[in-house]
Scaffold this active site. Structure first.
Site, PDB file in Angstrom:
ATOM      1  N   HIS A  62       2.321   4.902  -4.844  1.00 55.16           N
ATOM      2  CA  HIS A  62       2.842   6.121  -5.462  1.00 55.16           C
ATOM      3  C   HIS A  62       3.084   5.850  -6.937  1.00 55.16           C
ATOM      4  O   HIS A  62       2.717   4.771  -7.454  1.00 55.16           O
ATOM      5  CB  HIS A  62       4.113   6.598  -4.737  1.00 55.16           C
ATOM      6  CG  HIS A  62       5.128   5.511  -4.549  1.00 55.16           C
ATOM      7  ND1 HIS A  62       5.762   4.885  -5.601  1.00 55.16           N
ATOM      8  CD2 HIS A  62       5.605   4.910  -3.436  1.00 55.16           C
ATOM      9  CE1 HIS A  62       6.593   3.971  -5.151  1.00 55.16           C
ATOM     10  NE2 HIS A  62       6.517   3.948  -3.836  1.00 55.16           N
ATOM     11  N   GLY A 100       0.826  -1.212   0.000  1.00 52.92           N
ATOM     12  CA  GLY A 100       0.000   0.000   0.000  1.00 52.92           C
ATOM     13  C   GLY A 100       0.858   1.259   0.000  1.00 52.92           C
ATOM     14  O   GLY A 100       2.035   1.226  -0.372  1.00 52.92           O
ATOM     15  N   GLN A 134      12.419  -2.905  -9.511  1.00 57.34           N
ATOM     16  CA  GLN A 134      13.884  -3.036  -9.447  1.00 57.34           C
ATOM     17  C   GLN A 134      14.452  -2.264  -8.248  1.00 57.34           C
ATOM     18  O   GLN A 134      15.550  -2.519  -7.785  1.00 57.34           O
ATOM     19  CB  GLN A 134      14.474  -2.538 -10.771  1.00 57.34           C
ATOM     20  CG  GLN A 134      15.975  -2.474 -10.832  1.00 57.34           C
ATOM     21  CD  GLN A 134      16.637  -3.840 -10.726  1.00 57.34           C
ATOM     22  OE1 GLN A 134      16.103  -4.844 -11.181  1.00 57.34           O
ATOM     23  NE2 GLN A 134      17.813  -3.868 -10.096  1.00 57.34           N
ATOM     24  N   GLN A 170       7.873  -9.481   7.723  1.00 57.38           N
ATOM     25  CA  GLN A 170       9.121  -8.956   7.152  1.00 57.38           C
ATOM     26  C   GLN A 170       9.672  -7.762   7.917  1.00 57.38           C
ATOM     27  O   GLN A 170      10.631  -7.146   7.481  1.00 57.38           O
ATOM     28  CB  GLN A 170       8.942  -8.649   5.666  1.00 57.38           C
ATOM     29  CG  GLN A 170       7.998  -7.502   5.342  1.00 57.38           C
ATOM     30  CD  GLN A 170       7.712  -7.433   3.840  1.00 57.38           C
ATOM     31  OE1 GLN A 170       6.954  -8.214   3.301  1.00 57.38           O
ATOM     32  NE2 GLN A 170       8.315  -6.474   3.160  1.00 57.38           N
ATOM     33  N   GLY A 183       5.607   4.983  -8.547  1.00 56.72           N
ATOM     34  CA  GLY A 183       6.351   3.743  -8.809  1.00 56.72           C
ATOM     35  C   GLY A 183       5.396   2.552  -8.890  1.00 56.72           C
ATOM     36  O   GLY A 183       5.509   1.695  -9.784  1.00 56.72           O
ATOM     37  N   HIS A 184       4.429   2.495  -7.964  1.00 55.78           N
ATOM     38  CA  HIS A 184       3.451   1.401  -8.016  1.00 55.78           C
ATOM     39  C   HIS A 184       2.587   1.512  -9.271  1.00 55.78           C
ATOM     40  O   HIS A 184       2.230   0.498  -9.877  1.00 55.78           O
ATOM     41  CB  HIS A 184       2.541   1.442  -6.782  1.00 55.78           C
ATOM     42  CG  HIS A 184       3.247   1.171  -5.490  1.00 55.78           C
ATOM     43  ND1 HIS A 184       3.462   2.141  -4.540  1.00 55.78           N
ATOM     44  CD2 HIS A 184       3.787   0.034  -4.989  1.00 55.78           C
ATOM     45  CE1 HIS A 184       4.090   1.609  -3.509  1.00 55.78           C
ATOM     46  NE2 HIS A 184       4.311   0.348  -3.748  1.00 55.78           N
ATOM     47  N   VAL A 192      11.317   4.178 -10.439  1.00 61.35           N
ATOM     48  CA  VAL A 192      10.806   5.500 -10.837  1.00 61.35           C
ATOM     49  C   VAL A 192      11.414   6.526  -9.877  1.00 61.35           C
ATOM     50  O   VAL A 192      11.471   6.295  -8.663  1.00 61.35           O
ATOM     51  CB  VAL A 192       9.263   5.539 -10.781  1.00 61.35           C
ATOM     52  CG1 VAL A 192       8.742   6.916 -11.139  1.00 61.35           C
ATOM     53  CG2 VAL A 192       8.684   4.493 -11.724  1.00 61.35           C
ATOM     54  N   SER A 195       7.551   4.390  -0.517  1.00 57.20           N
ATOM     55  CA  SER A 195       6.481   4.741   0.434  1.00 57.20           C
ATOM     56  C   SER A 195       7.078   5.402   1.667  1.00 57.20           C
ATOM     57  O   SER A 195       6.431   6.209   2.333  1.00 57.20           O
ATOM     58  CB  SER A 195       5.704   3.486   0.834  1.00 57.20           C
ATOM     59  OG  SER A 195       5.164   2.880  -0.318  1.00 57.20           O
TER      60      SER A 195
HETATM   61  O1  PAF Z   1       8.005  -4.728  -1.920  1.00 48.99           O
HETATM   62  C1  PAF Z   1       7.057  -4.791  -1.113  1.00 48.99           C
HETATM   63  O2  PAF Z   1       6.209  -3.901  -1.039  1.00 48.99           O
HETATM   64  C2  PAF Z   1       6.926  -6.007  -0.207  1.00 48.99           C
HETATM   65  O3  PAF Z   1       8.158  -6.462   0.221  1.00 48.99           O
HETATM   66  C3  PAF Z   1       6.095  -7.145  -0.848  1.00 48.99           C
HETATM   67  C4  PAF Z   1       6.782  -7.723  -2.084  1.00 48.99           C
HETATM   68  C5  PAF Z   1       4.713  -6.651  -1.215  1.00 48.99           C
HETATM   69  C6  PAF Z   1       5.946  -8.298   0.153  1.00 48.99           C
HETATM   70  O4  PAF Z   1       5.299  -7.884   1.312  1.00 48.99           O
END
Ligand code: PAF
Length: 277
Positions: free
Chosen positions: A31, A28, A145, A58, A33-34, A173, A183
């Protein structure tokens, strides 16, 4: 086209599309880049799923899990504007069984460079990505990347575990002044943001050199100018397939990667270079 929001795995099954499916996994706080990842997904498949899940696995204790930006309504607007078919936004309870035991271990590549600074991080990433692949069953999945080691590890997981999904890497980006979109840039004060520009400047300075030692030295010289506003975690020139350091005779594509703390914010960036040996 209507956007379907799937809040759990049952909703996701009900929203399953026809034909090729492309997945863009995200946490979430979407931006530009997404948006570029979503466009890449759209170019490759008729049905695009974006997952939005801040994955607790993570983040180590003391990292920014609780303050990670959560902007769900704005994220849905981005997905609508980009013509996404399904947003999969499960709860942590829906994703992880309370008695779960089995997870993915990233191996050596998960323990070096970024993995040395964030022990267990890549195990958490690979575990959630594998679960997302199993739940969404995409033909294609698109990753940035910008997270070069994550992308390399996901490619490695797909190869080692024979997962039936094509992995696509999309270019980083950047803002006009070179700052890589992230983010976490939302955390930066104006002064922090200014200091953060040193990361992309260092990478550009390294990228014009021709040998590993000169590349490292040129990038390091820029980082050394930074002063106390920037605390460098690592600067590494690595083989993109293994993330092992590139030796002086290294030939082919290499990744020059940097991580630093700017104020309370940890940022990463990288560029891909070609070395002639
Ligand atoms: O790059 C991310 O936003 C996260 O590491 C991912 C790949 C969504 C896994 O939670």
């Amino acid at each position: 086209m209507q956007l379907t929001v799937a809040r759990n795995r049952t909703d996701l099954v009900n929203a399953r599309g026809q034909g090729e499916v492309a997945l863009v996994p995200t946490m979430g706080a979407l931006h530009e880049g997404h948006r570029s990842l979503i466009r890449e997904a759209r170019a490759r498949a008729g049905h695009v799923v974006v997952s939005i899940f801040v994955n607790p696995l993570q983040f180590a204790p003391g990292e920014d899990f609780s303050r990670y930006p959560r902007t769900f309504d704005a994220d849905l607007e981005v997905c609508r504007a980009e013509g996404v078919d399904v947003v999969f936004a499960p709860s942590a309870e829906d994703m992880y069984r309370p008695d779960r035991q089995v997870s993915v271990h990233a191996g050596r590549m998960g323990e070096i460079v970024e993995g040395a600074s964030r022990p267990g991080h890549f195990d958490g990433v690979l575990t959630v990505v594998l679960k997302l692949f199993n739940l969404v069953q995409p033909d294609v999945a698109v990753f940035g990347q910008k997270d070069a080691q994550q992308l390399a590890l996901i490619r490695r997981m797909v190869a080692d575990l024979d997962l039936p999904v094509e992995i696509v890497g999309a270019p980083t980006v950047r803002e006009a002044d070179g700052l890589a979109l992230s983010s976490r840039n939302r955390y930066l004060s104006a002064d922090d943001r200014q200091a953060a520009l040193i990361l992309s400047r260092a990478l550009r300075a390294g990228a014009v050199e021709l040998t590993p030692s000169k590349i490292r030295a040129a990038a390091q010289a820029v980082l050394d100018e930074a002063g106390p506003a920037l605390s460098v975690d690592y600067l590494a020139l690595v083989d993109p397939g293994t993330f092992e350091e590139a030796g002086e005779a290294f030939k082919g594509e290499a990744v020059l990667a940097v991580a630093a703390r700017v104020g309370a914010t940890r940022l990463i960036d990288n560029v891909v270079l070609t070395l002639d040996g």
